[in-house]
Scaffold this active site. Structure first.
Site, PDB file in Angstrom:
ATOM      1  N   PHE A 163       3.528  -2.319  -1.233  1.00 34.73           N
ATOM      2  CA  PHE A 163       3.633  -3.407  -0.460  1.00 34.73           C
ATOM      3  C   PHE A 163       2.639  -4.198  -0.394  1.00 34.73           C
ATOM      4  O   PHE A 163       2.561  -5.132   0.337  1.00 34.73           O
ATOM      5  CB  PHE A 163       4.648  -3.127   0.726  1.00 34.73           C
ATOM      6  CG  PHE A 163       6.029  -2.798   0.291  1.00 34.73           C
ATOM      7  CD1 PHE A 163       7.014  -3.454  -0.138  1.00 34.73           C
ATOM      8  CD2 PHE A 163       6.209  -1.447   0.339  1.00 34.73           C
ATOM      9  CE1 PHE A 163       8.291  -2.746  -0.588  1.00 34.73           C
ATOM     10  CE2 PHE A 163       7.331  -0.889   0.268  1.00 34.73           C
ATOM     11  CZ  PHE A 163       8.492  -1.650  -0.315  1.00 34.73           C
ATOM     12  N   ASN A 222       9.913  -9.277  -2.385  1.00 32.64           N
ATOM     13  CA  ASN A 222       9.386 -10.459  -3.188  1.00 32.64           C
ATOM     14  C   ASN A 222      10.290 -11.730  -3.068  1.00 32.64           C
ATOM     15  O   ASN A 222      10.129 -12.914  -2.916  1.00 32.64           O
ATOM     16  CB  ASN A 222       8.763 -10.188  -4.190  1.00 32.64           C
ATOM     17  CG  ASN A 222       7.358  -9.628  -3.895  1.00 32.64           C
ATOM     18  OD1 ASN A 222       6.851  -9.571  -2.930  1.00 32.64           O
ATOM     19  ND2 ASN A 222       6.684  -9.241  -5.178  1.00 32.64           N
ATOM     20  N   PHE A 263       4.775 -16.060   6.856  1.00 32.27           N
ATOM     21  CA  PHE A 263       5.266 -16.734   5.344  1.00 32.27           C
ATOM     22  C   PHE A 263       6.547 -17.806   5.668  1.00 32.27           C
ATOM     23  O   PHE A 263       7.341 -17.916   5.062  1.00 32.27           O
ATOM     24  CB  PHE A 263       6.245 -15.347   4.714  1.00 32.27           C
ATOM     25  CG  PHE A 263       5.710 -15.206   3.420  1.00 32.27           C
ATOM     26  CD1 PHE A 263       4.430 -14.261   3.448  1.00 32.27           C
ATOM     27  CD2 PHE A 263       6.085 -15.752   2.347  1.00 32.27           C
ATOM     28  CE1 PHE A 263       3.812 -14.053   2.273  1.00 32.27           C
ATOM     29  CE2 PHE A 263       5.638 -15.232   1.039  1.00 32.27           C
ATOM     30  CZ  PHE A 263       4.377 -14.545   1.262  1.00 32.27           C
ATOM     31  N   CYS A 274       2.539 -11.623  -8.512  1.00 29.81           N
ATOM     32  CA  CYS A 274       3.689 -10.702  -8.277  1.00 29.81           C
ATOM     33  C   CYS A 274       4.821 -11.661  -7.757  1.00 29.81           C
ATOM     34  O   CYS A 274       5.836 -11.684  -8.538  1.00 29.81           O
ATOM     35  CB  CYS A 274       3.145  -9.996  -6.792  1.00 29.81           C
ATOM     36  SG  CYS A 274       2.066  -8.702  -7.261  1.00 29.81           S
ATOM     37  N   LYS A 337      -3.986 -17.830  -3.306  1.00 32.11           N
ATOM     38  CA  LYS A 337      -3.948 -17.759  -1.876  1.00 32.11           C
ATOM     39  C   LYS A 337      -5.401 -17.454  -1.233  1.00 32.11           C
ATOM     40  O   LYS A 337      -6.162 -16.988  -1.985  1.00 32.11           O
ATOM     41  CB  LYS A 337      -2.986 -16.678  -1.403  1.00 32.11           C
ATOM     42  CG  LYS A 337      -3.202 -15.330  -1.575  1.00 32.11           C
ATOM     43  CD  LYS A 337      -2.454 -14.607  -0.558  1.00 32.11           C
ATOM     44  CE  LYS A 337      -2.766 -13.009  -0.790  1.00 32.11           C
ATOM     45  NZ  LYS A 337      -2.017 -12.172   0.074  1.00 32.11           N
TER      46      LYS A 337
END
Ligand SMILES: NC(=O)c1ccc[n+]([C@@H]2O[C@H](COP(=O)([O-])OP(=O)(O)OC[C@H]3O[C@@H](n4cnc5c(N)ncnc54)[C@H](O)[C@@H]3O)[C@@H](O)[C@H]2O)c1
Length: 448
Positions: A163, A222, A263, A274, A337
């Site tokens: 993860f 995800n 998030f 991903c 990112k």
């Protein structure tokens, strides 16, 4: 015969097959826990760098961890699977990208890794999948492994999804939120507990489960994260249309303990190696299972996400007076990112490449990902600083949320650009400050 972890219980001989973002970090982390680790990759350049204790990509703390393992002699690297022959546990960390011409995952690297590993196994050992795969992959790999391994039934297969977040990979590997062990026996569970012993001893929750649940764990996480981003982008678009304040709305939502504030950033949307391919692969697998109807929502998450890119391009073209061709523009950000140099399926780079393809002269700056961007999109002018990228620009686009961009001084930059016009694709700039300095300011999620 069952695989056995021998020798010092604190030291396991481990191989890590595939040393990309996941595997290089995993190999270095396991060596730092006291194991003897060999990392194997079919890419000789990557192995050459890793042998010198250097990460082939930007990941905070990874160079130090690699160098320490290489110096101690507990971390070695090779290009051939036979270097893994003697290991007791083998982690499969190869890529599972989107298939060309389909939304499904391409499992060919996993098949190749198992086909290379199986014949060289010298002892009953445990093969552990860490790559992200469609549910149902593990049993097929187990059968493929056993059919080719001289040790036959002695080769076990477990799934231990990863993860980690790029940009925090070392921290996440050594201090994960949870460990998931998809196993078929107590013995395999114990083997994984030995490998992760210090992390388990630190109190990290361990979820022991079956193979299917372990395979689903990572794609499900995800899918949840992707849906969150697309949903907050829907809310942001309503803010944009109504003049509501998206930053205040986000804060209000984030203060709800059931929702939380992580998030939950509206903007250009998710990308990387991903989330996009895992979301698509999940939907493709569900359709194979006859679950097309319930996963319509997952397809919509992907469509909404890609729409953020086209909305950004449309807005940029509007700010350029409808004609991007021949216009000099500055793009700040190329990584998918902040904190990473990864440009795989990067929304920022996608927007930059599209504007370039439509004739704009794109000057791009990213604190880490400039070189990768130049490799992937020929024709971009990669600058070494914000000022160099902004020189004489008719439009500035902020497309990756690096801290360096949050602190830009709109007054000082007036002297650098030709036209003070900015598009904030990540909601990192203060609109009042930029407008007060004389900039034309637009942002996804904010009214004009
Ligand atoms: N990058 C992440 O943040 C992350 C996090 C969790 C899980 N994952 C999953 O981990 C897997 C790997 O992702 P990544 O980002 O590290 O990919 P990557 O492309 O950076 O690395 C994959 C590596 O595998 C090597 N490889 C391919 N075929 C091989 C073979 N047959 N034998 C040996 N090496 C081989 C490639 O040369 C490459 O170095 C994927 O399934 C991904 O979804 C990635």
């Amino acid at each position: 015969m069952k695989p056995v972890v021998t020798g010092n219980p604190a030291e396991v001989r481990v191989s890590v097959i595939g040393t990309g973002y996941l595997g290089a970090t995993h190999a270095a982390a396991l060596a730092s826990l006291g194991h003897q680790v060999v990392g194997i990759d079919s890419n000789p350049e990557r192995i050459g760098l890793l042998r010198q204790g250097r990460a082939p990509f930007h990941e905070p703390g990874l160079d130090d961890l690699l160098a320490a393992g290489v110096r101690r002699g507990t971390l070695t690297f090779a290009t051939e699977a036979r270097a893994a022959a003697d290991a007791e546990v083998h982690f499969l960390c190869v890529g599972t990208p989107q298939q060309a011409g389909s939304h499904a995952a391409d499992l060919s690297a996993l098949h190749a890794a198992v086909d290379a590993l199986a014949p060289v196994l010298e002892r009953p050992s445990l093969v552990v999948g860490k790559s992200t795969v469609p549910v149902g992959t593990a049993p097929a790999l187990r059968d493929r492994l056993r059919a080719q391994a001289p040790v036959g039934e002695g080769a076990g297969l477990a799934w231990n999804p990863e993860f980690l977040r790029e940009g925090h990979a070392v921290e996440d590997s050594l201090h994960p939120d949870r460990l998931v062990f998809g196993v078929e026996s107590d013995h395999d569970d114990q083997t994984l507990r030995s490998v992760y012993a210090p992390i388990v001893a630190a109190g990290t929750p361990v979820v022991r489960t079956d193979l299917a649940t372990a395979e689903l764990a990572k794609v499900s996480a995800n899918v949840m994260l992707a849906a969150r981003i697309s949903l907050v982008n829907v809310l942001a678009e309503v803010c944009e249309a109504t003049g509501a304040d998206v930053a205040d709305l986000r804060r209000i939502l984030g203060l709800d303990a059931r929702i939380g504030d992580r998030f939950l950033e509206p903007g250009l949307g998710f990308g990387g190696g991903c989330l996009p391919k895992d979301t698509r692969a999940f939907a493709a697998r569900a359709e194979e299972l006859g679950l097309g109807a319930p996963v319509t929502v997952i397809r919509e998450v992907d469509t909404l996400n890609m729409r953020q890119r086209s909305r950004t391009i449309d807005l940029a073209v509007e700010l350029l007076g409808g004609r991007p061709d021949g216009k000099r523009i500055a793009v700040l950000g190329a990584a998918f990112k902040a904190g990473s140099d990864d440009v795989r399926d990067s929304p920022a780079l996608d927007v930059a490449a599209t504007l370039r393809a439509r004739g704009a002269e794109v000057h791009l700056y990213d604190p880490r990902a400039g070189a990768n961007a130049a490799r992937v999109v020929p024709g971009l002018r990669v600058a070494d600083s914000v000022d160099e990228a902004l020189r004489d620009a008719e439009l500035v686009l902020v497309l990756t949320e690096w801290d360096e961009f949050r602190g830009l001084d709109p007054v000082a930059l007036l002297d650098v650009v030709r036209t003070p016009s900015v598009l904030d694709g990540r909601l990192v700039l203060d609109p009042d400050k930029w407008r007060a300095a004389g900039w034309r300011f637009r942002a996804l999620g904010r009214a004009a």
